[in-house]
Scaffold this motif. Sequence first.
Motif, PDB file in Angstrom:
ATOM      1  N   PRO A  12       0.822  -1.216   0.000  1.00  0.00           N
ATOM      2  CA  PRO A  12       0.000   0.000   0.000  1.00  0.00           C
ATOM      3  C   PRO A  12       0.858   1.268   0.000  1.00  0.00           C
ATOM      4  CG  PRO A  12      -0.121  -1.114   2.137  1.00  0.00           C
ATOM      5  CD  PRO A  12       0.696  -1.985   1.242  1.00  0.00           C
ATOM      6  N   THR A  13       0.361   2.299  -0.647  1.00  0.00           N
ATOM      7  CA  THR A  13       1.126   3.543  -0.744  1.00  0.00           C
ATOM      8  C   THR A  13       1.375   4.169   0.626  1.00  0.00           C
ATOM      9  OG1 THR A  13      -0.896   4.787  -1.184  1.00  0.00           O
ATOM     10  CG2 THR A  13       0.393   4.074  -3.088  1.00  0.00           C
ATOM     11  N   TYR A  14       0.444   3.991   1.570  1.00  0.00           N
ATOM     12  CA  TYR A  14       0.670   4.568   2.893  1.00  0.00           C
ATOM     13  C   TYR A  14       1.892   3.945   3.574  1.00  0.00           C
ATOM     14  CZ  TYR A  14      -1.621   0.451   4.912  1.00  0.00           C
ATOM     15  OH  TYR A  14      -1.959  -0.822   5.268  1.00  0.00           O
ATOM     16  N   LEU A  15       2.241   2.709   3.207  1.00  0.00           N
ATOM     17  CA  LEU A  15       3.426   2.077   3.795  1.00  0.00           C
ATOM     18  C   LEU A  15       4.701   2.731   3.263  1.00  0.00           C
ATOM     19  CD1 LEU A  15       4.646   0.012   5.657  1.00  0.00           C
ATOM     20  CD2 LEU A  15       4.435  -1.700   3.837  1.00  0.00           C
ATOM     21  N   ILE A  16       4.725   3.026   1.978  1.00  0.00           N
ATOM     22  CA  ILE A  16       5.875   3.743   1.401  1.00  0.00           C
ATOM     23  C   ILE A  16       5.977   5.127   2.039  1.00  0.00           C
ATOM     24  CG2 ILE A  16       6.912   4.645  -0.713  1.00  0.00           C
ATOM     25  CD1 ILE A  16       6.762   1.543  -0.565  1.00  0.00           C
ATOM     26  N   ASP A  17       4.839   5.799   2.183  1.00  0.00           N
ATOM     27  CA  ASP A  17       4.823   7.116   2.823  1.00  0.00           C
ATOM     28  C   ASP A  17       5.356   7.037   4.255  1.00  0.00           C
ATOM     29  OD1 ASP A  17       3.709   8.132   0.515  1.00  0.00           O
ATOM     30  OD2 ASP A  17       1.669   8.229   1.330  1.00  0.00           O
ATOM     31  N   THR A  42      14.904   7.005  19.719  1.00  0.00           N
ATOM     32  CA  THR A  42      14.675   7.484  21.084  1.00  0.00           C
ATOM     33  C   THR A  42      13.176   7.638  21.344  1.00  0.00           C
ATOM     34  OG1 THR A  42      14.759   9.777  20.356  1.00  0.00           O
ATOM     35  CG2 THR A  42      16.858   8.773  21.036  1.00  0.00           C
ATOM     36  N   SER A  43      12.840   7.945  22.581  1.00  0.00           N
ATOM     37  CA  SER A  43      11.424   8.168  22.895  1.00  0.00           C
ATOM     38  C   SER A  43      10.897   9.377  22.121  1.00  0.00           C
ATOM     39  CB  SER A  43      11.225   8.350  24.397  1.00  0.00           C
ATOM     40  OG  SER A  43      12.021   9.400  24.883  1.00  0.00           O
ATOM     41  N   GLU A  44      11.737  10.383  21.914  1.00  0.00           N
ATOM     42  CA  GLU A  44      11.344  11.546  21.101  1.00  0.00           C
ATOM     43  C   GLU A  44      11.041  11.110  19.664  1.00  0.00           C
ATOM     44  OE1 GLU A  44      13.185  15.794  19.475  1.00  0.00           O
ATOM     45  OE2 GLU A  44      14.496  14.379  20.513  1.00  0.00           O
ATOM     46  N   PHE A  45      11.906  10.259  19.121  1.00  0.00           N
ATOM     47  CA  PHE A  45      11.718   9.761  17.764  1.00  0.00           C
ATOM     48  C   PHE A  45      10.420   8.963  17.661  1.00  0.00           C
ATOM     49  CE2 PHE A  45      12.019   6.705  14.374  1.00  0.00           C
ATOM     50  CZ  PHE A  45      12.620   7.401  13.334  1.00  0.00           C
ATOM     51  N   ARG A  46      10.216   8.033  18.600  1.00  0.00           N
ATOM     52  CA  ARG A  46       9.015   7.181  18.567  1.00  0.00           C
ATOM     53  C   ARG A  46       7.734   8.004  18.722  1.00  0.00           C
ATOM     54  NH1 ARG A  46      10.379   2.882  15.794  1.00  0.00           N
ATOM     55  NH2 ARG A  46      11.978   1.653  16.791  1.00  0.00           N
ATOM     56  N   ALA A  47       7.788   9.036  19.552  1.00  0.00           N
ATOM     57  CA  ALA A  47       6.607   9.898  19.723  1.00  0.00           C
ATOM     58  C   ALA A  47       6.282  10.615  18.413  1.00  0.00           C
ATOM     59  CB  ALA A  47       6.842  10.900  20.845  1.00  0.00           C
ATOM     60  N   ALA A  48       7.311  11.134  17.747  1.00  0.00           N
ATOM     61  CA  ALA A  48       7.100  11.824  16.470  1.00  0.00           C
ATOM     62  C   ALA A  48       6.626  10.838  15.399  1.00  0.00           C
ATOM     63  CB  ALA A  48       8.384  12.517  16.031  1.00  0.00           C
ATOM     64  N   GLU A  49       7.194   9.650  15.412  1.00  0.00           N
ATOM     65  CA  GLU A  49       6.814   8.630  14.433  1.00  0.00           C
ATOM     66  C   GLU A  49       5.341   8.245  14.575  1.00  0.00           C
ATOM     67  OE1 GLU A  49       9.005   4.683  12.883  1.00  0.00           O
ATOM     68  OE2 GLU A  49       8.427   4.633  14.993  1.00  0.00           O
ATOM     69  N   SER A  50       4.873   8.163  15.801  1.00  0.00           N
ATOM     70  CA  SER A  50       3.484   7.755  16.042  1.00  0.00           C
ATOM     71  C   SER A  50       2.470   8.809  15.594  1.00  0.00           C
ATOM     72  CB  SER A  50       3.272   7.413  17.518  1.00  0.00           C
ATOM     73  OG  SER A  50       3.314   8.576  18.308  1.00  0.00           O
ATOM     74  N   GLU A  51       2.938   9.992  15.213  1.00  0.00           N
ATOM     75  CA  GLU A  51       2.048  11.032  14.707  1.00  0.00           C
ATOM     76  C   GLU A  51       1.677  10.833  13.232  1.00  0.00           C
ATOM     77  OE1 GLU A  51       3.706  14.871  15.565  1.00  0.00           O
ATOM     78  OE2 GLU A  51       3.917  14.387  17.695  1.00  0.00           O
ATOM     79  N   PHE A  52       2.329   9.866  12.581  1.00  0.00           N
ATOM     80  CA  PHE A  52       1.989   9.559  11.192  1.00  0.00           C
ATOM     81  C   PHE A  52       0.523   9.157  11.120  1.00  0.00           C
ATOM     82  CE2 PHE A  52       1.731   6.593   7.568  1.00  0.00           C
ATOM     83  CZ  PHE A  52       2.216   7.428   6.565  1.00  0.00           C
ATOM     84  N   HIS A  53      -0.176   9.680  10.124  1.00  0.00           N
ATOM     85  CA  HIS A  53      -1.629   9.515  10.026  1.00  0.00           C
ATOM     86  C   HIS A  53      -2.083   8.050  10.104  1.00  0.00           C
ATOM     87  CE1 HIS A  53      -5.730  10.493   9.028  1.00  0.00           C
ATOM     88  NE2 HIS A  53      -5.693   9.669   7.998  1.00  0.00           N
ATOM     89  N   HIS A  54      -1.399   7.165   9.409  1.00  0.00           N
ATOM     90  CA  HIS A  54      -1.781   5.750   9.381  1.00  0.00           C
ATOM     91  C   HIS A  54      -0.755   4.909  10.140  1.00  0.00           C
ATOM     92  CE1 HIS A  54      -4.995   6.396   6.519  1.00  0.00           C
ATOM     93  NE2 HIS A  54      -4.168   7.083   5.756  1.00  0.00           N
ATOM     94  N   TYR A  55      -0.269   5.414  11.256  1.00  0.00           N
ATOM     95  CA  TYR A  55       0.828   4.779  11.989  1.00  0.00           C
ATOM     96  C   TYR A  55       0.553   3.310  12.317  1.00  0.00           C
ATOM     97  CZ  TYR A  55       4.037   3.609  15.750  1.00  0.00           C
ATOM     98  OH  TYR A  55       4.967   2.976  16.523  1.00  0.00           O
ATOM     99  N   GLU A  56      -0.538   3.016  12.988  1.00  0.00           N
ATOM    100  CA  GLU A  56      -0.802   1.637  13.417  1.00  0.00           C
ATOM    101  C   GLU A  56      -0.971   0.706  12.221  1.00  0.00           C
ATOM    102  OE1 GLU A  56      -3.774   1.259  16.456  1.00  0.00           O
ATOM    103  OE2 GLU A  56      -2.917   2.939  17.583  1.00  0.00           O
ATOM    104  N   LYS A  57      -1.675   1.181  11.211  1.00  0.00           N
ATOM    105  CA  LYS A  57      -1.886   0.386  10.002  1.00  0.00           C
ATOM    106  C   LYS A  57      -0.546   0.121   9.297  1.00  0.00           C
ATOM    107  CE  LYS A  57      -4.555   2.052   6.598  1.00  0.00           C
ATOM    108  NZ  LYS A  57      -5.718   2.444   5.795  1.00  0.00           N
ATOM    109  N   ALA A  58       0.300   1.137   9.249  1.00  0.00           N
ATOM    110  CA  ALA A  58       1.605   0.997   8.596  1.00  0.00           C
ATOM    111  C   ALA A  58       2.513   0.050   9.374  1.00  0.00           C
ATOM    112  CB  ALA A  58       2.266   2.361   8.439  1.00  0.00           C
TER     113      ALA A  58
END
Length: 70
Positions: A12-17, A42-58
């Motif tokens: 899926p394109t959201y995975l590439i994104d 880091t925890s800062e990195f993981r927090a920012a990463e989890s802000e991705f719109h489709h994070y859990e799905k990706a």
Amino acid sequence: MISISLDDSDVPTYLIDFIMYHELLHKKIGQKIINGRIYSHTSEFRAAESEFHHYEKAETALNDLARKLA
């Protein structure tokens, strides 16, 4: 270049994104060095990463793909 394993119409394109977002976060946040050890996720990195719109799905799709390729 992104892994050839992602060059598939079933990916899926959201995975590439998400992968691009993840890699650009490395550029934005950088690394932390603590006692000579380098930390990239880091925890800062993981927090920012989890802000991705489709994070859990990706994350689920990426883990499924990793299991499929193993």
